[in-house]
Each structure stands twice: as structure tokens, then as C-alpha cells.
Design an enzyme around this catalytic site. Sequence first.
Site, PDB file in Angstrom:
ATOM      1  N   ASP A 240       0.899  -1.215  -0.013  1.00 46.06           N
ATOM      2  CA  ASP A 240      -0.001  -0.168  -0.098  1.00 46.06           C
ATOM      3  C   ASP A 240       1.022   1.429  -0.112  1.00 46.06           C
ATOM      4  O   ASP A 240       2.191   1.106   0.185  1.00 46.06           O
ATOM      5  CB  ASP A 240      -0.797  -0.091   1.394  1.00 46.06           C
ATOM      6  N   CYS A 241       0.321   2.355  -0.277  1.00 51.00           N
ATOM      7  CA  CYS A 241       1.141   3.588  -0.716  1.00 51.00           C
ATOM      8  C   CYS A 241       1.835   3.979   0.628  1.00 51.00           C
ATOM      9  O   CYS A 241       1.052   4.522   1.509  1.00 51.00           O
ATOM     10  CB  CYS A 241       0.314   4.387  -1.363  1.00 51.00           C
TER      11      CYS A 241
END
Length: 693
Positions: A240-241
Site C-alpha cells: 500500500d502507498c
Amino acid sequence: MMDRKEARALAEKLVSQMTLEEKASQLKYDAPAIPRLGIPAYNWWNEALHGVARAGTATVFPQAIGMAAIFDEDFHQQIAEVISEEARAKYNGQSAHGDRDIYKGLTMWSPNINIFRDPRWGRGHETYGEDPYLTARLGVRFIEGLQGKGKYLKVAACAKHFAVHSGPEALRHEFDAQATPKDMNETYLPAFEAAVKEAGVESVMGAYNRVNGEPACGSKALLVDTLREKWGFEGHVTSDCWAIRDFHTAHFVTATAPESAALALKMGCDLNCGNTYLHMLQAYQEGLVTEEDITRSCVRLFTSRYLLGMFADDCEYDAIPYTANDTDEHDAVALKAAEKSMVLLKNDGILPLDPQKVRTVAVIGPNADSVLALKGNYYGTSSRSVTFLAGIRAYCRQHGIRVLYSMGSKLVEEKAEGLGKPFDRLAEAQMCAEAADVVIACVGLDETLEGEQGDTGNFSASGDKLTLKLPETQQRLMDVLEKTGKPLVTVLAVGSALNVPQGNAQLLAWYPGQAGGTALAEILFGEVSPSGHLPVTFYHGVEELPEFTDYSMTNRTYRYFTGEPLYPFGFGLSYTDFAVEDAQYADGAVTCTVKNTGKRDGEMVVQCYVQPKDSPWAPVHPSLAGFGRVAVRAGEARRVTVKLGEHAFTVVNDAGERISGGASYDLYVGQSQPDARSVALLGASPVKLEISL
């Protein structure tokens, strides 16, 4: 479809020609070009939750939770096929014009198949609800619709967020989600397993949080032991970012950025959404990773690119023109989806409205003329958005019905005008209501009130809900409208459970996409009978629930909740009446007769729930094991077959092992769960079968 071994061999040959620096550069989401090898720049980050998102014009479907309310696997796949068609159309045109920016690739970071375990979770409306079976079935079909069945992948889907991720948003970067082996394998992991084993999902995204002590994007238990070794996953894993940054800044499982990069890579996280992998070469110099580690992930990523036909001259999808995007046909599918997704929660007989008798309608509320109320989050830009007000006005114009409109209130702010006094639109709303034959109150939330935590890479900053009530300014509005004594229809634009008591009728519109206003008008005036069903439990209030940070399933979701819900999972009313008769079970499937005993055509969702009679490991209540949507004309009967899930007659013990649920089961077949609240609301009980295996 192209053989993965062939794609991998091509990837290995290409990667073998790269320097160490070049290989490391390809592990970031914004991978640079390598001109000497003919490799163009590629940005891996794209979104397609309910339509191609964040890249300009595209068809916008109902938010994911609304699509789940349709309970229709085939139609769900059809929606995904439209999305992949538009994704290819946009990619082909953009890349031909040298536009390889973020949100413009073929790797779609969808679907979100986390379990919506708590109604406070702001991102819950991105999911398919609280049930692992429904989530798995819809997730599989969405992935299949995105990826297609051609020689190459049409687009690459991504199952996220692996795993055990469902808030709180404010704590997600440092939170450790503790889940028992039983809860992991019974609730949190089944949809991901189905995505890998059945749908062949090309990508899996890790979560921000830790899971039982390990950061999800660097978890041996999740990424190595479960995903790769137990399930045989062969695609690529993305973080995920900026989640890998959390390893050393929030989780404190590492001390430095190179250590975080090394941990993630060693555990099989191939792609970094974020910038921590900029430290990969330093990690290599410190001896934390080997060139073989870097090569392995680089090969996985290029295998996916070869499977997408990015380096092929015979990819069948390259010919899809930009004009295949935003078509009338796709808009028709979006309208159909909006019609099928809306859930009639309450109706004292006021609905459907009679266009021959109603002469003046008051449309009131902050969501009445709001495009944002149609969207949810992670959306594209529709060229055809029809707000609730616009849809009702268009319908009423055709029937000579006067429409009065007032915003009534803002979503949360006390006043509409900066120099005005608090509640400065209430009098106008009251005047409209008093002059109308019926009042349609369009209230609820939008992504500014429930959604993802605002942080790097996310422009919205709403986070979780604190309560299941409307904001105070809207509560005041509803009180004023109720006191007028005029017939009141409450339309909720929301992505999660709310308790709004006012209204002779209540219609849950979700965030219904670009055609939401048209669909709403059709349902209000009886052109279409509502047929959506709740994929989540509506509770009376959060005080009935455990602490938000408690990831145990005890007293959560319909399978384990011990109280009486406001509206149960699976519930939804219609304008007609159905009866389910002559149900029989054989060979893993239920066959029954569905009769439409009312005066209107309609669609019903046959729901099958199973409860072992003797197992100590069974959930508190029967679990969904099969479902099927069927259209039945007024007065007609149809024979329907619903296949049950392969795990219908199993349970998960405390050790996390899936085992037989015993020899005897109760199998319920009907329009709802067999619980007392559903039966009371519907006035009908499911058929009960006793099964011996």
C-alpha cells in the site's frame, strides 16, 4: 491465455540484460524508462474500484458496497468487463500520446475485498460488505471481469488490502490488528484465497497495519507462508502507498529506510508504492539484500507486463479505440446497476408514488443536488452525472408534476451562507414541504464524512465515523420535515449503516454512480421495483458493538452479533410479494420455486443459509452459503437453482483448520436470513430443510 512460464522466460531474458541499478529502479510504482532495452516508463498505480478512477472521463458505477447489494455474480462480472474495456480504451489512447502518468496504466488496484466488520470504518463502502462468502464470490467475478479471458490479460486486477484491514483509519499506520487463527481463516482470509486460487488474480496489495505483530507488507506469515507457499500465488505483490515507510517510522520493526526496504523485499513485496525502495541499493551495499532478491521481484513485475501484452505485437486489446470509453451502452449498465442496488428499508405504503395523483413534490436535503453524493470514493469523472434532484425533476417534467427544491442544510456545517445565522435554510425547507404533496428528503453522507484517512497519496481526509446518526444539522432538518406532517420519503446516500428514524418510507441509495438520480426517480414512482439487499448489518448504535480496535469477530456482523439489528444483513423490501416453495437440496445445490404473488414485476434474491447442528465451532447464526437473483413477473413462478459454496458444510476450529461441520445441518432458503427480525420485517420465513450428510 498466455502461459505464465512463457511470460516468465521472456521476463528473465529481459531482466538479465539490466544492470543492478536498472533492476532496482523498476521496483517502484513509477518505474522509469530504460531506452537502451526499449522499455517505456510505466506507472503501476491505477484504480478501478467502481469504474476507471482519477484519470478523467469514465463511466461511474455505484460504489462497491452498492454493487454488493445487488447480490448478482454475473452482473457483477459484466460491470467489471465494462471497466476493463474503458481502461484499455484510455490506456491505448494515452500511451499513444506519450501520457504514461499515474492512474493511466493497466494494473488496477482493485477490488478491495477486506471485510466490513465495523460500521464506523470510513473505507467500508469500498468493500463488498461484512460476509466472507459474498465478498469472495463478488471478488472472484470482478477479477475475472477485469482480467478477461483473452491471450493476454485485459488489465491486471489487485486483491487488497492483504490482510485483516478494516480500521481505525487514524491508527492504520501504527496499528497491530490481532486476530485469532479461527477469525483469520473463517473471516479475514477466505476472499483472498478465492481471489488467488479461483480467479488467478495477478496482484495482491499488502495493508498498512501490522497483523499479529508483523507489518502486512513485510509479513512472513502472510506473504510467504500463506500467499506463496500455501496458496501458490505466482503474481506480484505491491505495498500500500508509503506503507513500507511505516516499518521504521510508525511500527518500529526496523530502524532505517534500507532495513524497511530489505524486510519488505525479502518477504516478497515486489513493488513499492511510495519511495522507500529508493534505498534498495543502499540496502544491497549494507548486505541486507542480494542481487538475486532484487532480480526475483523485477522478474515478477516484468512477467506481469508481458502477460498484459505490453511488449507484444499481437495483443487483441491494442485495437480498442478511445471512443469505447463513456458510451451509451456503458451508461445503460450503470443505470441498471443503480436500479438494482438501492435497498428499500421501510415502506408504510407511501411508495411507489402515483404520478397521476402527486401534483407537487418537495425535494429537500444536502444530498439532493450533490454530484459527490453519487460517487463514493476512488471515482472517475462522469460526463453524465444525474443528481437525485435532476433525476426526479426530469421524471416529473414528463408527468406535469411541480418540483420544489431546498438544500435545507449543509452536510455538517450549521449554515449555508457565511454571514447567515445557524440553520439558515430550515425555513425554506419547511415552506417547500408545506406546499408539497410529498417530501423527498435526500440526506446522508459523502466521501468528506466517511472515507480514507488523509495522508500521502490520498486527497480526501474524512476517515471513520464516530456515530450511526446523521450530523446534527441534518437531524434538525429531518425533525422539521417530520413535523410538517406531510408524507415523507427519506433517501439515504451513504456507504455504511445509519440509524435515521424519520420517514414514512426509507430508501437506501448508497453512492449510486452517474445514473443515481434517474434510478431513484424510477424507483420512487414505481417504474422499477427496488431489489437491493443489505450486504452489511444496520445496527441501532455503536454502543452495541465492541471497541473499534477489537478485531475479534465476537458480537460482530450478522454471524456473531447477539443483539437485535435495526436492519439485518440480507434484508430488502420490494413493491411486490414473493414466496419461496418446494425447496430441495441435492448435490451441492438448492432448487426452489420462486412465486411473485404481488401485482408488480420484480427481482428477488434467493438466499441460502447453513447452520451445523452439532459443531462447537459454528458461528452463532446461520451463515450465507449461496445466493441467486431471479426476475419474476407478477403472478408468475420460476424454478431456480442456487449452487452452494464449497465450504457450506464446514466450520473453522480454534486452530484455524477448516473441518467438517458434522453430519446434520439446518439449511434455510428464502428472501432473507431466518432471524426473527428479518421475518418480522418481511412477514415471511425462509423454508427450512434438515440436511444429513
